[in-house]
Design a protein around this motif. Sequence first.
Motif, short mmCIF file in Angstrom:
data_model
loop_
_atom_site.label_atom_id
_atom_site.label_comp_id
_atom_site.label_asym_id
_atom_site.label_seq_id
_atom_site.Cartn_x
_atom_site.Cartn_y
_atom_site.Cartn_z
N SER A 1 -6.96 7.49 -7.18
CA SER A 1 -6.29 7.18 -5.92
C SER A 1 -4.79 7.03 -6.14
CB SER A 1 -6.88 5.92 -5.28
OG SER A 1 -6.55 4.79 -6.05
N GLY A 2 -4.41 6.45 -7.27
CA GLY A 2 -2.98 6.30 -7.57
C GLY A 2 -2.32 7.65 -7.80
N ILE A 3 -3.03 8.53 -8.50
CA ILE A 3 -2.51 9.86 -8.78
C ILE A 3 -2.27 10.63 -7.47
CG2 ILE A 3 -3.33 12.11 -9.58
CD1 ILE A 3 -4.49 10.77 -12.00
N TRP A 4 -3.26 10.57 -6.63
CA TRP A 4 -3.17 11.30 -5.35
C TRP A 4 -1.99 10.79 -4.53
CZ3 TRP A 4 -7.87 11.50 -1.42
CH2 TRP A 4 -7.60 12.45 -0.46
N LEU A 5 -1.87 9.48 -4.47
CA LEU A 5 -0.79 8.89 -3.67
C LEU A 5 0.57 9.22 -4.25
CD1 LEU A 5 0.33 7.13 -1.48
CD2 LEU A 5 -0.23 5.13 -2.82
N MET B 1 0.32 9.07 3.13
CA MET B 1 0.86 7.98 2.29
C MET B 1 0.28 6.65 2.72
SD MET B 1 4.80 9.29 2.03
CE MET B 1 5.50 7.69 1.73
N PHE B 2 0.18 6.48 4.03
CA PHE B 2 -0.36 5.25 4.59
C PHE B 2 -1.84 5.09 4.21
CE2 PHE B 2 -2.36 3.31 8.47
CZ PHE B 2 -1.79 2.05 8.37
N ALA B 3 -2.60 6.15 4.47
CA ALA B 3 -4.04 6.06 4.23
C ALA B 3 -4.36 5.91 2.75
CB ALA B 3 -4.72 7.31 4.80
N LEU B 4 -3.63 6.65 1.92
CA LEU B 4 -3.92 6.58 0.49
C LEU B 4 -3.50 5.24 -0.10
CD1 LEU B 4 -3.00 10.20 -0.59
CD2 LEU B 4 -5.26 9.21 -0.28
N SER B 5 -2.48 4.63 0.50
CA SER B 5 -2.12 3.28 0.05
C SER B 5 -3.27 2.33 0.32
CB SER B 5 -0.88 2.77 0.78
OG SER B 5 0.23 3.53 0.40
N PHE B 6 -3.92 2.53 1.46
CA PHE B 6 -5.09 1.71 1.77
C PHE B 6 -6.22 2.00 0.79
CE2 PHE B 6 -3.36 0.42 5.80
CZ PHE B 6 -3.97 -0.81 5.99
N LEU B 7 -6.43 3.27 0.52
CA LEU B 7 -7.50 3.64 -0.41
C LEU B 7 -7.25 2.98 -1.77
CD1 LEU B 7 -10.00 5.45 -1.02
CD2 LEU B 7 -8.40 7.14 -1.89
N TRP B 8 -6.02 3.10 -2.24
CA TRP B 8 -5.67 2.51 -3.53
C TRP B 8 -5.90 1.01 -3.49
CZ3 TRP B 8 -2.23 -1.24 -4.99
CH2 TRP B 8 -2.02 -1.40 -6.36
N SER B 9 -5.43 0.36 -2.43
CA SER B 9 -5.56 -1.10 -2.34
C SER B 9 -7.02 -1.50 -2.29
CB SER B 9 -4.87 -1.64 -1.10
OG SER B 9 -3.59 -1.09 -0.98
N TYR B 10 -7.79 -0.72 -1.57
CA TYR B 10 -9.22 -0.97 -1.45
C TYR B 10 -9.89 -0.91 -2.82
CZ TYR B 10 -14.05 0.60 -0.48
OH TYR B 10 -15.39 0.78 -0.47
N ILE C 1 10.69 2.96 1.94
CA ILE C 1 9.37 2.41 1.60
C ILE C 1 8.66 3.32 0.61
CG2 ILE C 1 7.18 1.58 2.54
CD1 ILE C 1 9.60 0.00 3.46
N GLY C 2 8.83 4.63 0.82
CA GLY C 2 8.20 5.59 -0.09
C GLY C 2 8.65 5.38 -1.52
N LEU C 3 9.96 5.20 -1.72
CA LEU C 3 10.46 5.01 -3.07
C LEU C 3 9.96 3.70 -3.66
CD1 LEU C 3 14.09 6.39 -3.01
CD2 LEU C 3 12.06 7.40 -4.00
N MET C 4 9.86 2.68 -2.80
CA MET C 4 9.37 1.40 -3.32
C MET C 4 7.94 1.52 -3.81
SD MET C 4 11.06 -1.25 -0.71
CE MET C 4 11.19 -2.74 -1.61
N ILE C 5 7.10 2.17 -3.01
CA ILE C 5 5.72 2.26 -3.49
C ILE C 5 5.60 3.28 -4.62
CG2 ILE C 5 4.54 1.33 -1.46
CD1 ILE C 5 4.01 4.04 -0.47
#
Lengths: 463, 525
Positions: B345-349, B383-392, B454-458
């Motif tokens: 998930s991190g790779i994808w994001l 970016m939004f959805a994958l951040s959720f996936l990663w967090s999940y 925000i993109g650069l921060m994440i």
Amino acid sequence: MASHYEAPIRKPLVTGNKTYHQISVDVAKPIEGKANKQWWIVFSISLVLFMWGVGCMIYTISTGIGVWGLNKTVGWAWDITNFVWWIGIGHAGTLISAVLLLFRQKWRMGINRSAEAMTIFSVMQAGLFPLIHMGRPWLAYWVLPIPNQFGSLWVNFNSPLLWDVFAISTYLTVSLVFWWTGLLPDFAMIRDRAVKPFQKKIYSLVSFGWSGRAKDWQRFEEISLVLAGLATPLVLSVHTIVSFDFATSVIPGWHTTIFPPYFVAGAIFSGFAMVNTLLIVMRKVCNLEDYITLQHIELMNIVIMITGSIVGCAYITELFIAWYSGVEYEQYAFLNRATGPYWWAYWAMMTCNVFSPQLMWFKKLRTSIIFSFIISIVVNIGMWFERFVIIVTSLHRDYLPSSWTMFSPSFVDIGIFIGTIGFFFVLFLLYARTFPVIAQAEVKTILKSSGDNYKKMRDKNGK
Amino acid sequence: MEYTISDRAKKVTLGLALVGLVLLVIGFFSQKDFVYAEKINDHAVSIKYNGKAGTDLQDQLKEKIKQKMHGYKVDFHDAHAHHDNHTENHHASEESESEHETLHASTGSEHADHAAHHGPTFVWDVHLDHEETAENHGGHHESGADQLVSMVESGEISFADKGNRRFWSNLLVNGFFFFGISLGALFYLALHYATESGWGVVLLRIFEGIMSAMPIGIAVLLVVLIVGSFGGHHIYPWMDPEYTDPNSAHFDPIIFGKKAYLNLPFFWIRALAYFATFYLFLRWFKKKSRQEDREGGTESHFKMYRRGALFLVFFAVFSSTMAWDFIMSIDTHWFSTLFGWYVFSGIWLSGMIMVMMVTLYLRKRGYLPYVNESHIHDVGKWMFALSFLWSYLWFSQFMLIWYSNIPEEVIYFTERIENYKILFFGTFIVNFFFPMVFFMSRDTKRSAGYLIVIGLMIFVGHWFDVFNMVMPGTLFDQWELGLLELGMFMMFLGTFVYTVLRAISKAPLLQKNHPYLEESKHHEF
């Protein structure tokens, strides 16, 4: 939402030269017509099964949980297996209507209504099991954190079982609202066509006074999007939390971190299989082959294949990591699963869930209606076995060999399970006679981009 | 439309890499050492070293300490030996006795934690006795122990990090992170074909460009793995024959039990299979899409559709095993079934963020006339959805292990919470809350400003995610964030972006014969 332009190589999603009016007629037909003999036969059988189940439930509650096959070692068996099985089936509906809405998959419009109905009916079946297992279902409200005068009676917020209560009730509520919102314009269509005053009355009640004005539509679109956004994390959360019921424990075979996403994938897998089972029959009986086309079935088969493969990857991962961990309890739990006394359940699960969906790689097979139907049943059997394997085989070899046992269901266990299947079909059959089973308002929005007649017209005109 | 790299872009990216290199070199040569000192009392100091150091080097260090601490009689005791002996032998004043005990106790428990990995190479209890008591009683108020501790902390007493653990660990972090970005882009490209998506066709050449930079990641990972295989660094404990030799003093039965999987020949077969598979698919996709440009028709498209599905099959297996091999095996004892999907998930994001950044840049420069706000919005949604996936997945893995609290599993998080607390939780907070709060709204997903900030921060947050996966297993509590880390990241970033832009400039920006091109051009919602 839908894109205005569609590439010519995309296959049509509405066939049979439909006009807007014909769609209305086709969708209203099962409701306006009379039920045929087959419907009554199937309905009667379902009703009998349901009544049998009700009898078994009454027997359980009046006698006690001891009438089930549970024993000291296996204290959780068919009840929780059935619960997880039904909850899993209840995943496809909201996935189709919410997640596929966000992904702008137009093919969802032919199947979403029935898939959502199936979701709601199966979540209702799932909810029955914990309720009965309580022994005194009239005290069910004790699972809610309601201020009370009972002294120390308060829920345990640390327990995933309580999280389940919240997750499932939220899911059921949102799914119901989502379903009903989508139904409004369709109910209104039936209302407007109704000739009998009683029918007109009922359908105007359930359509909440839908007027079809631009403002109605604008709000409708907005609320659909918001609900889709809300429902998407819910789809994930429900089965995630169901998986927590097991994975937060320290029981080898239950405690593994891959459970949350793997349960979700498995749930979607079984849910799509159930949608296929129901719709393959329904499209035939209700003459809806033009709306639920072979293309729809093929796409659902592909989803079944993908989620089946994900589940397969998770099985292999679990098996491998159990060995890799070097923890002998883990290693034994999985060895016992595959080769112990319940080996047949494990291999039934493997065959049905991992091997059989791989056949869908062949286009010939995944576009064969009869084959799709068989596989959809096979997958549902497999997914029942998956839960049985996880639950019973992990428990039956307890820490002390003196408490090692086997589990055999009593007739009551079987009766309740069959009763829920009956109940489910009773609801679904009633639904099929009274509800617009195709989201006709939504299908009409894609008619011009994805209807075969319009596609042909575009091809002819060169654009 | 063809893209050519502007001089400015060249200067900025290569300049970034160059400055990074300079910082890296400075950081490398000025790095503080990993000798750690802890005061036990005024006369005793515990000195610990976790790197690789033979007895000759250890003797040199002992000499150095003796030199620096002239005026004192310096005694070394190996703290691996019985602790109680020291309490009896040394000359601690009575009142600090109890304090001494607790300190010993804490060092003891740390041993147990690290024993699962390499364990400290040595822990010495250094006892200091005044030779000339009268001389020191006058001017100095600072005790000998304080002096020694401050000298160790300032780096005056140290030895160079002979294993260069910090350097190699950072190389692994960056190699894997940037390899992951390319792989994420390749994965999405395959997914786009396999799912017959239409919307993103106008962006596909950007995906191609980003995946073209994969050789950088492959090369760096190969270097790290080759050097590790020959014992040049000790990132992967299982590569060390000492742990799997039943006759060795350091024999580790758990690592030995994993030998059927974690052994060099099999590991290399797998590693080469990953790299070869990914690289060949990458080449093939690029070749085919150029062919489609030339020949038109739908034949290439349907070939890519099938090949995309085939790639996903390989990827489903390799993404997990790769994460186990390259990352999870650092903490060789530890295991988590979810680990592979979490890393994926991190790779994808990270790949998606890179796509967003490059797209925004090229669009700003006027190169992407067909990319409208809806395309940007869609990448933003990913970016939004994958951040959720990663967090999940982060939460699922963490919560289940934390909740069950099984020693052999929870150790992974105990180490991270004890030694990396801010980074560990900070990464989660940044990578979860920032996208959730700022990308919830439709407007922010269409606004370049929000997306970039925000993109650069994440993006950085996910670099730290990889950092958190690697460092606690290689540097333990002796991690640092200094010029070395910054320089190396900058160097990789500059080189990577430059390579991406160069790859994009090699082909037309539009796949003019893609059957879904018209859909993508008309994309609007």
